[in-house]
Design a protein around this motif. Structure first.
Motif, PDB file in Angstrom:
ATOM      1  N   GLU A   1     -29.666  11.581  19.171  1.00  0.00           N
ATOM      2  CA  GLU A   1     -30.727  12.568  19.400  1.00  0.00           C
ATOM      3  C   GLU A   1     -31.036  12.626  20.897  1.00  0.00           C
ATOM      4  OE1 GLU A   1     -35.404  13.082  18.064  1.00  0.00           O
ATOM      5  OE2 GLU A   1     -34.645  11.098  18.525  1.00  0.00           O
ATOM      6  N   GLN A   2     -31.324  13.828  21.412  1.00  0.00           N
ATOM      7  CA  GLN A   2     -31.821  13.949  22.786  1.00  0.00           C
ATOM      8  C   GLN A   2     -33.210  14.581  22.722  1.00  0.00           C
ATOM      9  OE1 GLN A   2     -28.250  14.768  25.820  1.00  0.00           O
ATOM     10  NE2 GLN A   2     -28.565  16.449  24.427  1.00  0.00           N
ATOM     11  N   THR A   3     -34.136  14.003  23.457  1.00  0.00           N
ATOM     12  CA  THR A   3     -35.484  14.556  23.440  1.00  0.00           C
ATOM     13  C   THR A   3     -35.683  15.607  24.536  1.00  0.00           C
ATOM     14  OG1 THR A   3     -36.166  12.672  24.759  1.00  0.00           O
ATOM     15  CG2 THR A   3     -36.559  12.523  22.388  1.00  0.00           C
TER      16      THR A   3
ATOM     17  N   GLY B   1     -20.950  17.174  30.228  1.00  0.00           N
ATOM     18  CA  GLY B   1     -21.851  17.087  29.081  1.00  0.00           C
ATOM     19  C   GLY B   1     -21.439  18.087  28.006  1.00  0.00           C
ATOM     20  N   ILE B   2     -21.301  17.592  26.789  1.00  0.00           N
ATOM     21  CA  ILE B   2     -20.874  18.462  25.690  1.00  0.00           C
ATOM     22  C   ILE B   2     -21.916  18.411  24.583  1.00  0.00           C
ATOM     23  CG2 ILE B   2     -19.078  18.813  23.919  1.00  0.00           C
ATOM     24  CD1 ILE B   2     -17.152  17.453  25.990  1.00  0.00           C
ATOM     25  N   GLY B   3     -22.406  19.572  24.185  1.00  0.00           N
ATOM     26  CA  GLY B   3     -23.374  19.642  23.098  1.00  0.00           C
ATOM     27  C   GLY B   3     -22.798  20.513  21.987  1.00  0.00           C
TER      28      GLY B   3
ATOM     29  N   ASP C   1     -33.540  10.799  26.465  1.00  0.00           N
ATOM     30  CA  ASP C   1     -33.939  12.134  26.925  1.00  0.00           C
ATOM     31  C   ASP C   1     -32.704  13.017  27.083  1.00  0.00           C
ATOM     32  OD1 ASP C   1     -33.071  10.730  29.119  1.00  0.00           O
ATOM     33  OD2 ASP C   1     -34.896  10.969  30.306  1.00  0.00           O
ATOM     34  N   SER C   2     -31.708  12.525  27.844  1.00  0.00           N
ATOM     35  CA  SER C   2     -30.462  13.288  27.987  1.00  0.00           C
ATOM     36  C   SER C   2     -29.308  12.323  28.230  1.00  0.00           C
ATOM     37  CB  SER C   2     -30.594  14.257  29.162  1.00  0.00           C
ATOM     38  OG  SER C   2     -29.320  14.661  29.599  1.00  0.00           O
ATOM     39  N   THR C   3     -28.175  12.559  27.586  1.00  0.00           N
ATOM     40  CA  THR C   3     -27.010  11.686  27.812  1.00  0.00           C
ATOM     41  C   THR C   3     -26.463  11.886  29.228  1.00  0.00           C
ATOM     42  OG1 THR C   3     -25.513  13.327  26.852  1.00  0.00           O
ATOM     43  CG2 THR C   3     -26.323  11.596  25.386  1.00  0.00           C
ATOM     44  N   GLN C   4     -26.798  13.018  29.868  1.00  0.00           N
ATOM     45  CA  GLN C   4     -26.385  13.223  31.260  1.00  0.00           C
ATOM     46  C   GLN C   4     -27.024  12.133  32.122  1.00  0.00           C
ATOM     47  OE1 GLN C   4     -23.885  15.431  30.547  1.00  0.00           O
ATOM     48  NE2 GLN C   4     -24.309  16.524  32.433  1.00  0.00           N
TER      49      GLN C   4
ATOM     50  N   LYS D   1     -21.575  33.703  17.799  1.00  0.00           N
ATOM     51  CA  LYS D   1     -22.720  32.785  17.923  1.00  0.00           C
ATOM     52  C   LYS D   1     -22.276  31.470  18.566  1.00  0.00           C
ATOM     53  CE  LYS D   1     -25.731  34.145  14.129  1.00  0.00           C
ATOM     54  NZ  LYS D   1     -26.317  33.630  12.882  1.00  0.00           N
ATOM     55  N   LYS D   2     -23.166  30.907  19.362  1.00  0.00           N
ATOM     56  CA  LYS D   2     -22.797  29.705  20.123  1.00  0.00           C
ATOM     57  C   LYS D   2     -22.836  28.448  19.257  1.00  0.00           C
ATOM     58  CE  LYS D   2     -24.015  27.524  24.486  1.00  0.00           C
ATOM     59  NZ  LYS D   2     -24.421  27.851  25.853  1.00  0.00           N
ATOM     60  N   VAL D   3     -21.722  27.716  19.293  1.00  0.00           N
ATOM     61  CA  VAL D   3     -21.640  26.486  18.504  1.00  0.00           C
ATOM     62  C   VAL D   3     -21.590  25.272  19.421  1.00  0.00           C
ATOM     63  CG1 VAL D   3     -19.090  26.430  18.299  1.00  0.00           C
ATOM     64  CG2 VAL D   3     -20.490  25.494  16.474  1.00  0.00           C
ATOM     65  N   CYS D   4     -21.207  25.503  20.685  1.00  0.00           N
ATOM     66  CA  CYS D   4     -21.048  24.376  21.610  1.00  0.00           C
ATOM     67  C   CYS D   4     -21.213  24.850  23.046  1.00  0.00           C
ATOM     68  CB  CYS D   4     -19.653  23.793  21.396  1.00  0.00           C
ATOM     69  SG  CYS D   4     -19.200  22.484  22.531  1.00  0.00           S
ATOM     70  N   GLY D   5     -21.863  24.021  23.857  1.00  0.00           N
ATOM     71  CA  GLY D   5     -22.029  24.335  25.278  1.00  0.00           C
ATOM     72  C   GLY D   5     -21.576  23.162  26.129  1.00  0.00           C
ATOM     73  N   ILE D   6     -21.153  23.468  27.346  1.00  0.00           N
ATOM     74  CA  ILE D   6     -20.656  22.419  28.243  1.00  0.00           C
ATOM     75  C   ILE D   6     -21.395  22.508  29.576  1.00  0.00           C
ATOM     76  CG2 ILE D   6     -18.612  21.523  29.456  1.00  0.00           C
ATOM     77  CD1 ILE D   6     -16.947  22.725  27.135  1.00  0.00           C
TER      78      ILE D   6
ATOM     79  N   GLY E   1     -32.711  17.466  26.006  1.00  0.00           N
ATOM     80  CA  GLY E   1     -31.340  17.908  26.275  1.00  0.00           C
ATOM     81  C   GLY E   1     -31.348  19.058  27.281  1.00  0.00           C
ATOM     82  N   ARG E   2     -30.392  19.018  28.219  1.00  0.00           N
ATOM     83  CA  ARG E   2     -30.344  20.037  29.273  1.00  0.00           C
ATOM     84  C   ARG E   2     -29.181  20.991  29.057  1.00  0.00           C
ATOM     85  NH1 ARG E   2     -30.981  15.524  33.045  1.00  0.00           N
ATOM     86  NH2 ARG E   2     -28.891  15.809  33.889  1.00  0.00           N
ATOM     87  N   GLY E   3     -29.435  22.279  29.297  1.00  0.00           N
ATOM     88  CA  GLY E   3     -28.377  23.275  29.228  1.00  0.00           C
ATOM     89  C   GLY E   3     -28.078  23.819  30.612  1.00  0.00           C
ATOM     90  N   ARG E   4     -27.185  24.787  30.682  1.00  0.00           N
ATOM     91  CA  ARG E   4     -26.881  25.422  31.974  1.00  0.00           C
ATOM     92  C   ARG E   4     -28.089  26.210  32.439  1.00  0.00           C
ATOM     93  NH1 ARG E   4     -23.085  29.549  31.249  1.00  0.00           N
ATOM     94  NH2 ARG E   4     -22.855  29.806  33.487  1.00  0.00           N
ATOM     95  N   MET E   5     -28.144  26.458  33.736  1.00  0.00           N
ATOM     96  CA  MET E   5     -29.169  27.282  34.369  1.00  0.00           C
ATOM     97  C   MET E   5     -30.592  26.821  34.019  1.00  0.00           C
ATOM     98  SD  MET E   5     -27.298  30.925  33.887  1.00  0.00           S
ATOM     99  CE  MET E   5     -25.946  31.379  34.972  1.00  0.00           C
TER     100      MET E   5
END
Ligand code: BTN
Length: 326
Positions: free
Chosen positions: A117-119, A210-212, A93-96, A188-193, A121-125
């Motif tokens: 693969e993450q089913t 966490g790095i995506g 689900d998430s590597t976090q 454009k966004k290529v990576c988020g932390i 995946g979590r982002g900020r906010m």
């Protein structure tokens, strides 16, 4: 098959890619029989490696699939601590979540958790992070810094510097940082932390970084709502990248910048961050939890806050916001 032997064999073949290594040399270095080597080679072939075998000459690695299993990464890694323990799964689900679990099972600083693969995946906010199979890097790194809790935001900024350096080094693409830690190419966004921490009183217990990163994702395959705001390394350069190589570079740059931070503090990181920042000197709107705030982005405060010069000429720190160019 012993995974250590396979790691060692693969490392040897990768080191001599496109050259033959004799069976005798391999069995000397690995301390196993020719028959055992043959079985290991067979396993690697089944996993997608093309290995040519020639009587007398030995074995030669001709093609490596884009795998991110631990042995792939370790064969390329030159860090002292980061990535020495790697926990890989095909899908999660998430590597976090994997990393938080890992801590409970005794994982130590530098342990890496990653998935193809993450089913979920979590982002900020509280946002979702699109993490389709085998096209990106979805990884979480465990840190246990001995720093006060209030300095934690600096770790996220430190991470964005390390990852930016790694992408620039491996691809030459002009990645920039949008405060606090969005990595952009051409806007454009290529990576988020995403940084998550556990602590009590004033002490950090641990941090999960966490790095995506969108690596080989074709531009057309992003969901509609992301098409105009997201990109991938491949979409920007027109070529594909070996994810294991990128991961090794990320770990190396992160370890370097983390050690620098622990020994010299935030100042050198702050300078690097500002040199990569994309909106300094420009008019921006900071969408803070208290409402929008307009001003010129001036730089980074020692706390990690973004310094915003308002229309009245006052410079104020912004601690939490989504920044948009006006
Ligand atoms: C952002 O919103 O910009 C942060 C995105 C972070 C995504 C990564 S992918 C690996 C790790 N696992 C997650 O669920 N999220 C982070």
């Amino acid at each position: 098959m012993g995974s250590e032997i396979r790691e060692h064999l693969l490392a040897l073949l990768i080191e001599h890619a496109d050259q033959f290594v004799s069976g005798e040399e391999i069995s000397r270095q690995l301390g196993c029989t020719r028959t055992a080597i043959w079985k290991h080679i067979d396993e690697l072939r089944k996993a997608g490696y093309e290995i040519e075998a020639r009587p007398k000459a030995g074995y030669c690695l001709r093609y490596q699939p884009d795998r991110i299993a631990p042995e792939e990464i370790k064969a390329l890694l030159s860090t002292r601590r980061f990535g020495h323990a790697i926990h890989y799964v095909e899908s999660v689900d998430s590597t976090q979540w994997l990393a938080h679990q890992g801590v409970r099972s005794g994982a130590k600083e530098g342990a890496l958790f990653l998935a193809d693969e993450q089913t979920q995946g979590r982002g900020r906010m509280g946002r979702k992070w699109h993490s389709p199979p085998r096209s990106g890097i979805w990884m979480s790194l465990l840190l246990q810094p001995q720093i006060p809790l209030n300095l934690a935001p600096q770790l996220t900024l430190m991470a964005s510097v390390g990852v930016t350096r790694a992408i620039r080094r491996e691809t030459g693409l002009p990645v920039t940082i949008k405060w606090p830690n969005d990595l952009l190419i051409d806007g454009k966004k290529v990576c988020g932390i995403l940084t998550e921490l556990r602590g009590e009183q004033d002490q950090i217990h641990y941090v999960v970084l966490g790095i995506g990163m969108n690596v080989n994702t074709p531009a057309a395959s992003f969901p509609e709502d992301l098409k105009t705001i997201a990109t991938s390394l491949a979409a920007e350069s027109g070529r594909t990248y070996r994810r294991a190589k990128l991961i090794a570079a990320i770990l190396e740059e992160l370890e370097h910048v983390y050690d620098l931070y622990l020994t010299e503090g935030f100042e050198p990181i702050r300078h690097s961050w500002e040199s990569f920042a994309c909106m300094l000197g420009q008019s921006v709107t900071a969408h803070t939890p208290q409402g929008p705030r307009q001003g010129i982005a001036r730089g980074l405060h020692a706390s990690g806050a973004l310094l915003l010069e308002t229309d009245e000429g006052v410079v104020v720190p912004v601690y939490s916001a989504d920044i948009r160019q006006v």
